[in-house]
Design a protein around this motif. Structure first.
Motif, PDB file in Angstrom:
ATOM      1  N   SER A  71      32.602  -0.813 -61.421  1.00  0.00           N
ATOM      2  CA  SER A  71      31.782  -0.223 -62.468  1.00  0.00           C
ATOM      3  C   SER A  71      31.602  -1.216 -63.603  1.00  0.00           C
ATOM      4  CB  SER A  71      32.419   1.073 -62.995  1.00  0.00           C
ATOM      5  OG  SER A  71      33.767   0.855 -63.390  1.00  0.00           O
ATOM      6  N   SER A  72      30.411  -1.202 -64.182  1.00  0.00           N
ATOM      7  CA  SER A  72      30.068  -2.155 -65.247  1.00  0.00           C
ATOM      8  C   SER A  72      29.110  -1.491 -66.219  1.00  0.00           C
ATOM      9  CB  SER A  72      29.397  -3.412 -64.682  1.00  0.00           C
ATOM     10  OG  SER A  72      30.213  -4.067 -63.741  1.00  0.00           O
ATOM     11  N   ALA A  73      28.983  -2.076 -67.404  1.00  0.00           N
ATOM     12  CA  ALA A  73      27.961  -1.650 -68.351  1.00  0.00           C
ATOM     13  C   ALA A  73      26.590  -2.092 -67.837  1.00  0.00           C
ATOM     14  CB  ALA A  73      28.223  -2.254 -69.728  1.00  0.00           C
ATOM     15  N   GLY A  74      25.582  -1.246 -68.040  1.00  0.00           N
ATOM     16  CA  GLY A  74      24.241  -1.583 -67.584  1.00  0.00           C
ATOM     17  C   GLY A  74      23.665  -2.806 -68.264  1.00  0.00           C
ATOM     18  N   THR A  75      24.224  -3.181 -69.402  1.00  0.00           N
ATOM     19  CA  THR A  75      23.744  -4.363 -70.109  1.00  0.00           C
ATOM     20  C   THR A  75      24.231  -5.662 -69.467  1.00  0.00           C
ATOM     21  OG1 THR A  75      25.634  -4.080 -71.597  1.00  0.00           O
ATOM     22  CG2 THR A  75      23.524  -3.202 -72.336  1.00  0.00           C
ATOM     23  N   GLU A  76      25.127  -5.581 -68.498  1.00  0.00           N
ATOM     24  CA  GLU A  76      25.589  -6.782 -67.786  1.00  0.00           C
ATOM     25  C   GLU A  76      24.541  -7.123 -66.733  1.00  0.00           C
ATOM     26  OE1 GLU A  76      29.620  -6.411 -66.461  1.00  0.00           O
ATOM     27  OE2 GLU A  76      30.324  -5.666 -68.399  1.00  0.00           O
ATOM     28  N   ALA A 135      28.644   0.913 -59.719  1.00  0.00           N
ATOM     29  CA  ALA A 135      27.977   1.823 -60.651  1.00  0.00           C
ATOM     30  C   ALA A 135      27.863   1.199 -62.037  1.00  0.00           C
ATOM     31  CB  ALA A 135      28.747   3.140 -60.740  1.00  0.00           C
ATOM     32  N   PHE A 136      26.768   1.531 -62.716  1.00  0.00           N
ATOM     33  CA  PHE A 136      26.467   0.966 -64.029  1.00  0.00           C
ATOM     34  C   PHE A 136      26.151   2.079 -65.023  1.00  0.00           C
ATOM     35  CE2 PHE A 136      25.474  -2.212 -60.869  1.00  0.00           C
ATOM     36  CZ  PHE A 136      25.939  -3.397 -61.430  1.00  0.00           C
ATOM     37  N   THR A 137      26.681   1.938 -66.225  1.00  0.00           N
ATOM     38  CA  THR A 137      26.301   2.838 -67.301  1.00  0.00           C
ATOM     39  C   THR A 137      24.918   2.448 -67.820  1.00  0.00           C
ATOM     40  OG1 THR A 137      27.257   1.422 -69.016  1.00  0.00           O
ATOM     41  CG2 THR A 137      28.709   3.093 -68.041  1.00  0.00           C
ATOM     42  N   GLY A 138      24.404   3.274 -68.738  1.00  0.00           N
ATOM     43  CA  GLY A 138      23.175   2.877 -69.403  1.00  0.00           C
ATOM     44  C   GLY A 138      23.410   1.700 -70.337  1.00  0.00           C
ATOM     45  N   ALA A 158      21.773  -7.506 -61.348  1.00  0.00           N
ATOM     46  CA  ALA A 158      20.909  -8.244 -60.433  1.00  0.00           C
ATOM     47  C   ALA A 158      21.645  -8.590 -59.144  1.00  0.00           C
ATOM     48  CB  ALA A 158      20.393  -9.514 -61.111  1.00  0.00           C
ATOM     49  N   ALA A 159      22.935  -8.966 -59.258  1.00  0.00           N
ATOM     50  CA  ALA A 159      23.712  -9.324 -58.076  1.00  0.00           C
ATOM     51  C   ALA A 159      23.890  -8.134 -57.155  1.00  0.00           C
ATOM     52  CB  ALA A 159      25.073  -9.883 -58.487  1.00  0.00           C
ATOM     53  N   ALA A 160      24.087  -6.943 -57.726  1.00  0.00           N
ATOM     54  CA  ALA A 160      24.239  -5.742 -56.905  1.00  0.00           C
ATOM     55  C   ALA A 160      22.974  -5.476 -56.103  1.00  0.00           C
ATOM     56  CB  ALA A 160      24.584  -4.549 -57.785  1.00  0.00           C
ATOM     57  N   PHE A 161      21.808  -5.644 -56.725  1.00  0.00           N
ATOM     58  CA  PHE A 161      20.543  -5.412 -56.028  1.00  0.00           C
ATOM     59  C   PHE A 161      20.252  -6.511 -55.009  1.00  0.00           C
ATOM     60  CE2 PHE A 161      19.852  -2.119 -59.006  1.00  0.00           C
ATOM     61  CZ  PHE A 161      18.744  -1.387 -58.605  1.00  0.00           C
ATOM     62  N   ALA A 162      20.669  -7.720 -55.305  1.00  0.00           N
ATOM     63  CA  ALA A 162      20.378  -8.838 -54.403  1.00  0.00           C
ATOM     64  C   ALA A 162      21.258  -8.825 -53.161  1.00  0.00           C
ATOM     65  CB  ALA A 162      20.565 -10.158 -55.144  1.00  0.00           C
ATOM     66  N   ASP A 163      22.358  -8.105 -53.203  1.00  0.00           N
ATOM     67  CA  ASP A 163      23.283  -8.054 -52.072  1.00  0.00           C
ATOM     68  C   ASP A 163      22.560  -7.506 -50.841  1.00  0.00           C
ATOM     69  OD1 ASP A 163      25.297  -7.601 -50.214  1.00  0.00           O
ATOM     70  OD2 ASP A 163      26.679  -6.732 -51.672  1.00  0.00           O
TER      71      ASP A 163
END
Length: 355
Positions: A76-81, A36-39, A86-91
């Motif tokens: 969980s990470s900040a959305g600015t990372e 999950a990512f914040t804004g 990109a890695a989450a989507f590429a998985d």
């Protein structure tokens, strides 16, 4: 297995999509978890990461609290990372992306969310990750089509190959979501009401959690359920708000406890019934669920917050109900008219902000 991603890590997501996923996981079988990512903010993901990404969900009913640990968020990470995003989507294991960025988050001119999602889809296309579903869970009518239109428009303007790939590989289910989740200052505790609802229309080409086994409703068309929420819950909120503010009340439960305001809400529901399009039994069930929600004194839902954007809300709620009744050969409805008159009086007296 982390096969879910989410943009908009906040209280509602943790009380809603993550909660449904946690309960589905408890049934056994394949376990689904979220990245999950914040804004933008870093504080919440840092706090969650330090706690092993586990938090406590507190359901606050009038008679007391019920708590449960939620482990459905694996990272969980900040959305600015951007690299992590990109890695989450590429998985290739990713199957579903859910989105809660509020109604204002779909305008690429003012929000980074659409561009960020498009970058994620571009990363997936490049990696050969395969099809997935991107699921809007914000309060927008036809939210799936809205999100698809925004992302397709951006893709057409920058990379028509990506636009074609989206057409072939990405579905955009539409949803209706409902759960009141007040803001909490504790990053490891989410407070919410006992009630929750999630209605979804659309396909999931790479699979999904067993949400249907824990109360999520899958339908052919989500529009009737959006209208049901808008005209029963949201229109009642407008009645409670404008009549309640004129009487000096501050919260939904205070207004609902007043005999005259309560009568106006009940009259509103009677006016909605013949034009709602649901069988009486389902309408009754929806109204029966709303009464204890409105009466709950331990979920402080402030009227001055609901009052904002009043003209726009009344157009979608009371005025739409009146138009439907008139089209059906009925009177416009006394409760709807009373709510609009109360709004006009509040504007005249400048009691609260309504723009």
């Amino acid at each position: 297995m982390t096969r879910l991603a989410h943009l908009g890590l906040g209280g509602f997501f943790r009380a809603h999509q993550a909660w449904y996923t946690e309960r589905a996981n408890q049934l056994g079988g394949e376990e689904w978890t979220y990245t999950a990512f914040t804004g933008r903010s870093r504080g919440l993901p840092e706090a969650l990461t330090a706690a092993g990404n586990m938090y406590t969900l507190v359901e606050r009913a009038a008679e007391g609290d019920t708590s449960m640990p939620i482990r459905a968020v694996a990272a969980s990470s900040a959305g600015t990372e951007t690299d992590a995003f990109a890695a989450a989507f590429a998985d290739p294991e990713l199957a579903v992306v859910t989105v809660t960025v509020t109604e204002t988050g779909y305008d690429p001119e003012t929000s980074p969310a659409p561009g960020r999602l498009l970058d994620g889809l571009a990363a997936r296309r490049t990696s050969g990750g395969g099809p997935l579903a991107v699921v809007s869970c914000d309060n927008l009518s036809g939210n799936g089509e809205v999100l698809r239109g925004v992302l397709r428009g951006l893709a057409e303007a920058s990379d028509r190959g990506l636009a074609g790939w989206i057409d072939d590989n990405v579905t955009f289910p539409s949803t209706m979501v409902d759960r009141i989740t007040p803001h909490s200052d504790d990053p490891l505790t989410v407070v919410t009401e006992p009630f929750s609802e999630w209605v979804i229309a659309g396909g999931f080409p790479a699979g999904r959690p067993a949400w249907d086994a824990v109360g999520v409703r899958f339908v052919e068309d989500v529009a009737p359920y959006e209208r049901r929420k808008l005209w029963l819950l949201n229109a009642a909120h407008s009645t409670l708000t404008y009549l309640g503010l004129l009487r000096g009340f501050e919260t939904v439960d205070e207004a609902f406890a007043d005999a005259e305001v309560r009568a106006a809400v009940e009259e509103l529901w009677d006016e909605v019934r013949p034009v709602l399009g649901f069988a009486d039994a389902e309408t009754d069930a929806a109204i029966d669920a709303l009464r204890p929600r409105f009466a709950n004194p331990r979920i402080a839902h402030r009227l001055d917050q609901i009052a904002r954007q009043g003209r726009e809300k009344l157009a979608q709620r009371q005025r739409a109900i009146m138009a439907a009744r008139t089209a059906a050969g009925l009177s416009p409805g006394a409760a709807c008219e009373a709510t609009i008159a109360a709004f006009d009086e509040i504007v005249k007296k400048n009691l609260v902000r309504v723009d």
